[in-house]
Design an enzyme around this catalytic site. Structure first.
Site, PDB file in Angstrom:
ATOM      1  N   ASN A 111       0.811  -1.306  -0.233  1.00 34.64           N
ATOM      2  CA  ASN A 111       0.276  -0.094  -0.038  1.00 34.64           C
ATOM      3  C   ASN A 111       0.519   1.762   0.309  1.00 34.64           C
ATOM      4  O   ASN A 111       1.824   1.365   0.932  1.00 34.64           O
ATOM      5  CB  ASN A 111      -0.864  -0.433   1.470  1.00 34.64           C
ATOM      6  CG  ASN A 111      -0.695   0.707   2.611  1.00 34.64           C
ATOM      7  OD1 ASN A 111      -0.241   2.024   2.148  1.00 34.64           O
ATOM      8  ND2 ASN A 111       0.451  -0.543   3.305  1.00 34.64           N
ATOM      9  N   PHE A 129      -1.772   7.856   4.224  1.00 32.65           N
ATOM     10  CA  PHE A 129      -2.789   8.515   5.164  1.00 32.65           C
ATOM     11  C   PHE A 129      -3.673   9.482   4.549  1.00 32.65           C
ATOM     12  O   PHE A 129      -4.449  10.677   5.734  1.00 32.65           O
ATOM     13  CB  PHE A 129      -1.275   9.845   6.113  1.00 32.65           C
ATOM     14  CG  PHE A 129      -0.753   8.880   6.637  1.00 32.65           C
ATOM     15  CD1 PHE A 129      -0.760   7.640   7.298  1.00 32.65           C
ATOM     16  CD2 PHE A 129      -0.106  10.551   7.506  1.00 32.65           C
ATOM     17  CE1 PHE A 129      -0.114   7.408   8.293  1.00 32.65           C
ATOM     18  CE2 PHE A 129       0.899   9.523   8.412  1.00 32.65           C
ATOM     19  CZ  PHE A 129       0.812   8.727   9.035  1.00 32.65           C
ATOM     20  N   ASN A 135      -4.462   5.718  16.725  1.00 37.22           N
ATOM     21  CA  ASN A 135      -2.961   6.026  15.882  1.00 37.22           C
ATOM     22  C   ASN A 135      -2.953   7.404  15.404  1.00 37.22           C
ATOM     23  O   ASN A 135      -3.963   7.541  14.079  1.00 37.22           O
ATOM     24  CB  ASN A 135      -2.961   5.234  14.988  1.00 37.22           C
ATOM     25  CG  ASN A 135      -1.327   4.813  14.429  1.00 37.22           C
ATOM     26  OD1 ASN A 135      -1.224   6.191  13.558  1.00 37.22           O
ATOM     27  ND2 ASN A 135      -0.558   3.983  13.990  1.00 37.22           N
ATOM     28  N   SER A 187       5.007   5.189   8.988  1.00 36.41           N
ATOM     29  CA  SER A 187       4.965   4.834   7.605  1.00 36.41           C
ATOM     30  C   SER A 187       5.529   5.450   6.498  1.00 36.41           C
ATOM     31  O   SER A 187       6.259   6.733   6.858  1.00 36.41           O
ATOM     32  CB  SER A 187       3.358   6.077   7.675  1.00 36.41           C
ATOM     33  OG  SER A 187       3.173   5.613   6.075  1.00 36.41           O
ATOM     34  N   ASN A 193       4.567   5.609   3.718  1.00 36.75           N
ATOM     35  CA  ASN A 193       4.719   7.086   2.685  1.00 36.75           C
ATOM     36  C   ASN A 193       4.201   8.284   2.155  1.00 36.75           C
ATOM     37  O   ASN A 193       3.093   8.913   1.138  1.00 36.75           O
ATOM     38  CB  ASN A 193       2.921   5.696   2.272  1.00 36.75           C
ATOM     39  CG  ASN A 193       3.236   5.045   1.837  1.00 36.75           C
ATOM     40  OD1 ASN A 193       3.428   3.840   0.874  1.00 36.75           O
ATOM     41  ND2 ASN A 193       2.358   3.563   2.440  1.00 36.75           N
ATOM     42  N   THR A 194       4.797   8.783   3.532  1.00 42.20           N
ATOM     43  CA  THR A 194       4.873  10.015   3.807  1.00 42.20           C
ATOM     44  C   THR A 194       6.024  10.538   3.808  1.00 42.20           C
ATOM     45  O   THR A 194       6.599  10.508   5.068  1.00 42.20           O
ATOM     46  CB  THR A 194       3.380  10.577   4.755  1.00 42.20           C
ATOM     47  OG1 THR A 194       2.304  10.652   5.061  1.00 42.20           O
ATOM     48  CG2 THR A 194       3.998  12.166   5.060  1.00 42.20           C
ATOM     49  N   LYS A 199       5.107   3.881  17.133  1.00 37.63           N
ATOM     50  CA  LYS A 199       5.163   3.168  16.229  1.00 37.63           C
ATOM     51  C   LYS A 199       6.488   2.888  15.135  1.00 37.63           C
ATOM     52  O   LYS A 199       6.285   4.289  14.377  1.00 37.63           O
ATOM     53  CB  LYS A 199       3.504   2.352  14.757  1.00 37.63           C
ATOM     54  CG  LYS A 199       3.529   1.338  14.612  1.00 37.63           C
ATOM     55  CD  LYS A 199       2.637   1.398  13.725  1.00 37.63           C
ATOM     56  CE  LYS A 199       2.049   0.280  12.947  1.00 37.63           C
ATOM     57  NZ  LYS A 199       1.251  -0.149  12.452  1.00 37.63           N
ATOM     58  N   ASN A 209       5.540  -1.524  11.750  1.00 39.68           N
ATOM     59  CA  ASN A 209       4.747  -0.714  10.731  1.00 39.68           C
ATOM     60  C   ASN A 209       5.141  -1.559   9.168  1.00 39.68           C
ATOM     61  O   ASN A 209       5.884  -2.800   8.894  1.00 39.68           O
ATOM     62  CB  ASN A 209       5.071   0.371  10.251  1.00 39.68           C
ATOM     63  CG  ASN A 209       4.285   1.435   9.674  1.00 39.68           C
ATOM     64  OD1 ASN A 209       2.966   0.423   9.144  1.00 39.68           O
ATOM     65  ND2 ASN A 209       3.813   2.721   9.967  1.00 39.68           N
TER      66      ASN A 209
HETATM   67  C1  LIG Z   1      -4.031  -0.358   3.645  1.00 36.02           C
HETATM   68  C2  LIG Z   1      -2.902  -0.662   4.902  1.00 36.02           C
HETATM   69  C3  LIG Z   1      -3.154   0.549   5.475  1.00 36.02           C
HETATM   70  C4  LIG Z   1      -2.538   0.817   6.507  1.00 36.02           C
HETATM   71  N1  LIG Z   1      -2.541   2.182   6.954  1.00 36.02           N
HETATM   72  C5  LIG Z   1      -1.589   2.366   8.664  1.00 36.02           C
HETATM   73  C6  LIG Z   1      -1.655   4.125   9.243  1.00 36.02           C
HETATM   74  O1  LIG Z   1      -2.401   4.510   8.722  1.00 36.02           O
HETATM   75  N2  LIG Z   1      -1.367   3.936   9.769  1.00 36.02           N
HETATM   76  C7  LIG Z   1      -0.222   2.816  11.036  1.00 36.02           C
HETATM   77  O2  LIG Z   1       0.395   3.400  11.584  1.00 36.02           O
HETATM   78  N3  LIG Z   1      -0.192   1.453   9.438  1.00 36.02           N
HETATM   79  C8  LIG Z   1      -0.824   1.773   9.043  1.00 36.02           C
HETATM   80  N4  LIG Z   1      -0.484   0.285   8.297  1.00 36.02           N
HETATM   81  C9  LIG Z   1       0.756  -1.002   8.475  1.00 36.02           C
HETATM   82  C10 LIG Z   1      -0.576  -2.461   9.023  1.00 36.02           C
HETATM   83  O3  LIG Z   1      -1.060  -1.114  10.907  1.00 36.02           O
HETATM   84  C11 LIG Z   1       0.323  -2.695  10.204  1.00 36.02           C
HETATM   85  O4  LIG Z   1       1.662  -2.629  11.000  1.00 36.02           O
HETATM   86  C12 LIG Z   1       0.893  -3.642   8.841  1.00 36.02           C
HETATM   87  O5  LIG Z   1       0.595  -3.849   7.776  1.00 36.02           O
HETATM   88  C13 LIG Z   1       2.187  -4.940   9.450  1.00 36.02           C
HETATM   89  O6  LIG Z   1       1.210  -5.717   9.890  1.00 36.02           O
HETATM   90  P1  LIG Z   1       0.045  -6.853   8.262  1.00 36.02           P
HETATM   91  O7  LIG Z   1       1.038  -8.347   7.944  1.00 36.02           O
HETATM   92  O8  LIG Z   1      -0.491  -8.106   9.823  1.00 36.02           O
HETATM   93  O9  LIG Z   1      -0.420  -6.017   7.803  1.00 36.02           O
HETATM   94  C14 LIG Z   1      -1.613   0.155   6.623  1.00 36.02           C
HETATM   95  C15 LIG Z   1      -1.058  -1.164   6.163  1.00 36.02           C
HETATM   96  C16 LIG Z   1      -2.052  -1.380   5.609  1.00 36.02           C
HETATM   97  C17 LIG Z   1      -2.035  -2.953   4.560  1.00 36.02           C
END
Ligand SMILES: Cc1cc2nc3c(=O)[nH]c(=O)nc-3n(C[C@H](O)[C@H](O)[C@H](O)COP(=O)(O)O)c2cc1C
Length: 349
Positions: A107, A111, A135, A169, A171-172, A212, A241
């Site tokens: 992804n 944000f 968060n 993140s 992505n920022t 985080k 993350n």
């Molecule tokens: C589509 C998507 C959006 C995410 N958005 C955020 C976010 O806004 N803030 C954040 O701290 N982590 C975000 N994450 C990260 C997840 O909270 C997590 O740390 C990461 O996906 C690893 O866990 P997983 O393998 O179980 O998905 C996002 C993950 C995905 C897949």
């Protein structure tokens, strides 16, 4: 079982559209927040009582629309966000990709969220039941990102059981630089001060602050972050993350830019958790996240030092029954290994 039947229809949709529909369905379902049940998986972390240690990670419910539905699905806690002070659209679509052959997701949402005021409104009518993590992040074009985190802390502290400062993140642009030692100290000081202000005269409600972090950290970063987290008496470190690394992948979307999550993150996130356990010596709780899909994964993370675990990507592949499947499996594993509680199993690897 039912999810396995309808999954092809969901996967035929664009990933972001499927996600919007899922959130809409949960909103329509809108069950009441479940009562706390002190079952065999109940655990106390950062002063909070969790009915079980398996939470929904941030990013699923960015605007705090369905935390109670997530709790009703069997998650022991729900983390909403990331929420920024101002609403922002995020990156251009497409920006969310399923890597089905790898049970992974990439992804680069950036944000996207409705902003602080909208989230506050969504949470206003909510009964204070079940553990809600909020968060928080900074706006992409903010002139003062530290001020954004302070603003969000002030606004959200009264509504949250815990707050997460998300500086990981990918992505920022530039956000992860806040993980650097000097920047991190300044940021956390501002956040802690803002939390104090938000409480006003009521010192009884100071939600713990979690931090985080990214999985893509050097050993020196892990040591510095651990030292600072202990020094600032943070409630927990959330490890981790998504990753910007690209292990070998088999899916067509493997080359997309953004953060990778799901199965390929499992190994690296577990390694990073071990690093943090070693660096902190158990002085601060850890939340293990990244590639957790089964009870065995959750149990391994707990034994490696996690007091709590979270997931997101695996729910895309396994469906909404995943929290109940994992908690049922965890209960069995605990008994098999002779642990009387989750807390007893933490760090026993
Ligand atoms: C589509 C998507 C959006 C995410 N958005 C955020 C976010 O806004 N803030 C954040 O701290 N982590 C975000 N994450 C990260 C997840 O909270 C997590 O740390 C990461 O996906 C690893 O866990 P997983 O393998 O179980 O998905 C996002 C993950 C995905 C897949």
């Amino acid at each position: 079982m039912l999810y396995r039947l309808i999954r092809p229809a969901i996967f035929a949709l664009d990933a972001e559209r499927a996600h919007r529909l899922t959130v809409a369905a949960l909103k329509f379902w809108s069950p009441p927040a479940p009562d706390f049940v002190a079952g065999p998986l109940a655990t106390r972390v950062a002063g909070l009582h969790f009915p079980n240690p398996v939470g929904m990670a941030a990013g699923f419910d960015k605007d705090a629309e369905v935390p109670d539905a997530l709790l009703a699905l069997g998650f022991g806690f729900a983390e909403v966000g990331s929420i920024t002070p101002q609403p922002q659209p995020g990156n251009p679509r497409p920006r969310l990709f399923r890597l089905a052959e790898d049970e992974a997701v990439i992804n680069r949402m950036g944000f996207n969220n409705g902003g602080c005021a909208a989230a506050m409104q969504n949470l206003a009518a909510r009964p204070r039941k079940g553990i809600l993590g909020i968060n928080v992040g900074a706006n992409k074009d903010s002139a003062d990102r530290v001020a954004d985190y302070a603003h969000m802390t002030r606004a959200m502290a009264p509504l949250a059981d815990y707050l997460v400062v998300n500086i990981s993140s990918p992505n920022t642009p530039g956000l992860r630089a806040l993980q650097d030692e000097a920047a991190l100290v300044g940021l956390l000081d501002a956040v802690l001060e803002a939390r104090g202000e938000s409480a006003g005269a009521d010192r009884s409600h100071l939600p713990p602050i979690f931090l985080k972090v990214a999985p893509d950290l050097e050993p020196a970063d892990v040591d510095a972050i651990s030292r600072i987290a202990i020094d600032k008496a943070l409630g927990a470190l959330v490890v981790s993350n998504t990753t910007i690394a690209r292990p070998p992948l088999n899916s067509a979307h493997a080359g997309e830019a953004g953060g990778l999550s799901g199965a390929p993150l499992k190994g690296p996130a577990l390694e990073r958790l071990r690093d943090f356990r070693k660096a902190t010596g158990g002085a601060i709780p850890l939340v293990g996240v990244g590639g957790i899909a089964t009870a065995e994964d959750a149990f391994a993370r707990i034994r490696a030092g996690a007091s709590l675990v979270q997931l997101y990507s695996a729910m895309i592949y396994a469906g909404p029954g995943i929290a109940r499947d994992i908690t049922a499996g965890l209960e069995l594993l605990m008994r098999q290994y002779g642990f009387g509680s989750i807390a007893e199993a933490v760090g026993t690897e």
